[in-house]
Design a protein around this motif. Structure first.
Motif, PDB file in Angstrom:
ATOM      1  N   SER A   1      68.565  60.387 166.708  1.00 24.82           N
ATOM      2  CA  SER A   1      69.254  60.854 167.911  1.00 24.82           C
ATOM      3  C   SER A   1      70.664  60.274 168.040  1.00 24.82           C
ATOM      4  N   ARG A   2      70.862  59.019 167.655  1.00 23.36           N
ATOM      5  CA  ARG A   2      72.205  58.421 167.747  1.00 23.36           C
ATOM      6  C   ARG A   2      73.180  59.106 166.795  1.00 23.36           C
ATOM      7  N   THR A   3      72.743  59.322 165.571  1.00 25.13           N
ATOM      8  CA  THR A   3      73.614  59.972 164.595  1.00 25.13           C
ATOM      9  C   THR A   3      73.882  61.415 165.010  1.00 25.13           C
ATOM     10  N   ALA A   4      72.871  62.093 165.554  1.00 27.17           N
ATOM     11  CA  ALA A   4      73.065  63.469 166.017  1.00 27.17           C
ATOM     12  C   ALA A   4      74.102  63.519 167.129  1.00 27.17           C
ATOM     13  N   GLU A   5      74.038  62.585 168.060  1.00 27.92           N
ATOM     14  CA  GLU A   5      75.036  62.514 169.136  1.00 27.92           C
ATOM     15  C   GLU A   5      76.430  62.238 168.564  1.00 27.92           C
TER      16      GLU A   5
ATOM     17  N   ARG B   1      82.366  66.453 166.107  1.00 27.84           N
ATOM     18  CA  ARG B   1      82.598  67.906 166.054  1.00 27.84           C
ATOM     19  C   ARG B   1      83.495  68.343 167.206  1.00 27.84           C
ATOM     20  N   THR B   2      83.247  67.820 168.394  1.00 29.05           N
ATOM     21  CA  THR B   2      84.057  68.156 169.567  1.00 29.05           C
ATOM     22  C   THR B   2      85.481  67.625 169.401  1.00 29.05           C
ATOM     23  N   ARG B   3      85.599  66.392 168.923  1.00 26.14           N
ATOM     24  CA  ARG B   3      86.915  65.780 168.723  1.00 26.14           C
ATOM     25  C   ARG B   3      87.742  66.572 167.715  1.00 26.14           C
ATOM     26  N   ARG B   4      87.108  67.069 166.652  1.00 26.16           N
ATOM     27  CA  ARG B   4      87.804  67.800 165.583  1.00 26.16           C
ATOM     28  C   ARG B   4      87.945  69.293 165.884  1.00 26.16           C
ATOM     29  N   ASP B   5      87.295  69.759 166.926  1.00 29.69           N
ATOM     30  CA  ASP B   5      87.213  71.192 167.199  1.00 29.69           C
ATOM     31  C   ASP B   5      86.459  71.895 166.069  1.00 29.69           C
ATOM     32  N   GLY B   6      85.395  71.277 165.631  1.00 27.64           N
ATOM     33  CA  GLY B   6      84.541  71.829 164.569  1.00 27.64           C
ATOM     34  C   GLY B   6      84.895  71.262 163.211  1.00 27.64           C
ATOM     35  N   PHE B   7      83.895  71.216 162.336  1.00 27.56           N
ATOM     36  CA  PHE B   7      84.102  70.757 160.966  1.00 27.56           C
ATOM     37  C   PHE B   7      84.597  71.930 160.127  1.00 27.56           C
ATOM     38  N   LYS B   8      85.591  71.689 159.314  1.00 26.17           N
ATOM     39  CA  LYS B   8      86.141  72.753 158.453  1.00 26.17           C
ATOM     40  C   LYS B   8      85.334  72.887 157.161  1.00 26.17           C
ATOM     41  N   ARG B   9      84.924  71.742 156.608  1.00 28.75           N
ATOM     42  CA  ARG B   9      84.124  71.708 155.380  1.00 28.75           C
ATOM     43  C   ARG B   9      82.890  70.866 155.652  1.00 28.75           C
ATOM     44  N   LEU B  10      81.832  71.150 154.933  1.00 31.99           N
ATOM     45  CA  LEU B  10      80.579  70.430 155.127  1.00 31.99           C
ATOM     46  C   LEU B  10      80.742  68.939 154.845  1.00 31.99           C
ATOM     47  N   ARG B  11      81.517  68.591 153.832  1.00 33.27           N
ATOM     48  CA  ARG B  11      81.668  67.173 153.480  1.00 33.27           C
ATOM     49  C   ARG B  11      82.402  66.376 154.552  1.00 33.27           C
ATOM     50  N   ASP B  12      83.066  67.049 155.495  1.00 29.07           N
ATOM     51  CA  ASP B  12      83.750  66.346 156.584  1.00 29.07           C
ATOM     52  C   ASP B  12      82.776  65.590 157.479  1.00 29.07           C
ATOM     53  N   ILE B  13      81.505  65.932 157.397  1.00 23.89           N
ATOM     54  CA  ILE B  13      80.504  65.255 158.223  1.00 23.89           C
ATOM     55  C   ILE B  13      80.363  63.789 157.819  1.00 23.89           C
ATOM     56  N   GLN B  14      80.845  63.439 156.640  1.00 20.12           N
ATOM     57  CA  GLN B  14      80.784  62.043 156.190  1.00 20.12           C
ATOM     58  C   GLN B  14      81.696  61.134 157.006  1.00 20.12           C
TER      59      GLN B  14
END
Length: 190
Positions: free
Chosen positions: A147-151, A157-170
């Motif tokens: 739950s912490r990582t999901a939050e 995601r909100t700060r970036r206005d969405g992830f552009k590439r999947l690897r950005d989740i790192q």
């Protein structure tokens, strides 16, 4: 008379080494073929899964070889629950994999609600979930995500206005290369 042991014979040691070498080569070959799953390929393959509920005889999740029409999905669930009246059935576009369809037979018409299956169903069936639109509760369905990582994913995601590439989740705290490799087959950015 002296008992012979396995390692007393140099030929048996050579055979063991050859068998080990053969096994390692075979595993390397299978890794490059389609026999073992590829983390870049969708887990569900070419199969389409759709969930239906409501005033249906057999609600549930159904599998198709291609995109089904709404009528095919209803037929797979053995149709609507019979009533005394005849109501026209709405016909729409094909149902996408991971869709959730709820059908209610009201007094005068059939109402339809189409959305997405829960993230837990989609992850189990190998249908990738979008890290750009899934709720924090849904992101918990990803292996290794709490739950912490999901939050933290939702905040980034909100700060970036969405992830552009999947690897950005790192860039999210708690998601390193190992966890990224683990969740990559279950995610998409669409």
């Amino acid at each position: 008379m002296k008992k012979r042991r396995l390692h007393d014979n140099p030929a048996s040691v050579g055979i063991g080494v050859l068998l080990l070498l053969f096994f390692l080569i075979a595993m390397n070959f299978l890794k490059g073929s389609n026999i073992l799953p590829d983390s870049e390929r969708p887990l569900s393959g070419d199969k389409v899964f759709a969930q239906i509920s409501g005033d249906i005889r057999f609600p549930g999740v159904y599998r198709f070889d291609g995109l089904p029409s709404l009528r095919e999905l209803v037929d797979s669930a053995k149709g609507l629950i019979p009533t005394d009246k005849t109501v026209p059935f709405p016909v729409g576009a094909p149902v996408n994999s991971g869709s959730y369809v709820e059908i209610r037979d009201n007094e005068k018409e059939i109402s339809l609600r189409i959305g997405e299956m829960s993230a837990f169903y989609r992850t189990t069936l190998g249908i990738p979930i979008s890290i750009n639109s899934e709720s924090a509760d849904g992101l918990v369905a990803l292996p290794g995500i709490g739950s912490r990582t999901a939050e933290a994913i939702v905040e980034e995601r909100t700060r970036r206005d969405g992830f552009k590439r999947l690897r950005d989740i790192q860039s999210v705290r708690g998601i390193g290369p190992a966890l990224y490799r683990k969740i990559r087959p279950y995610c998409t950015v669409r």
